[in-house]
Write a protein that holds these residues in place. Structure first.
Motif, PDB file in Angstrom:
ATOM      1  N   SER A  12      -0.003 -32.933  59.417  1.00  0.00           N
ATOM      2  CA  SER A  12       0.987 -33.999  59.283  1.00  0.00           C
ATOM      3  C   SER A  12       0.454 -35.100  58.370  1.00  0.00           C
ATOM      4  CB  SER A  12       1.341 -34.580  60.645  1.00  0.00           C
ATOM      5  OG  SER A  12       0.215 -35.191  61.227  1.00  0.00           O
ATOM      6  N   GLU A  54       6.722 -39.568  60.005  1.00  0.00           N
ATOM      7  CA  GLU A  54       5.682 -38.551  59.834  1.00  0.00           C
ATOM      8  C   GLU A  54       6.297 -37.281  59.259  1.00  0.00           C
ATOM      9  OE1 GLU A  54       2.072 -37.328  62.657  1.00  0.00           O
ATOM     10  OE2 GLU A  54       4.022 -36.740  63.456  1.00  0.00           O
ATOM     11  N   ARG A  56       5.658 -33.233  58.632  1.00  0.00           N
ATOM     12  CA  ARG A  56       4.871 -32.155  59.236  1.00  0.00           C
ATOM     13  C   ARG A  56       5.086 -30.848  58.488  1.00  0.00           C
ATOM     14  NH1 ARG A  56       6.917 -33.593  65.320  1.00  0.00           N
ATOM     15  NH2 ARG A  56       5.803 -35.569  65.511  1.00  0.00           N
TER      16      ARG A  56
END
Length: 66
Positions: A12, A54, A56
């Motif tokens: 991530s 975030e 990922r």
């Protein structure tokens, strides 16, 4: 004749999917030799307060076994 192995790696980043991919390769290369390629199998993002927080990635890392 080369023998290759494939493993799955999750990573991530707060910046981008590309950065998450680079981080995964950098970390995997600390314990794996002869990485040949990576395949981005899946991408996702975490959202908080209507903003992406975030990025990922789920990667398949292919490397040669010595």
């Amino acid at each position: 004749m080369a023998v290759l192995k494939v493993i799955e790696v999750l990573s991530s980043s707060e910046k981008s999917w590309e950065d998450a991919t680079r981080k995964a390769v950098a970390k995997a290369s600390q314990s794996l030799k002869n990485i040949r390629s990576v395949y981005v199998q899946d991408q996702s993002a975490s959202v908080k307060n209507n903003e992406v927080t975030e990025f990922r990635v789920n990667l398949k890392v292919t490397f040669e076994i010595e």
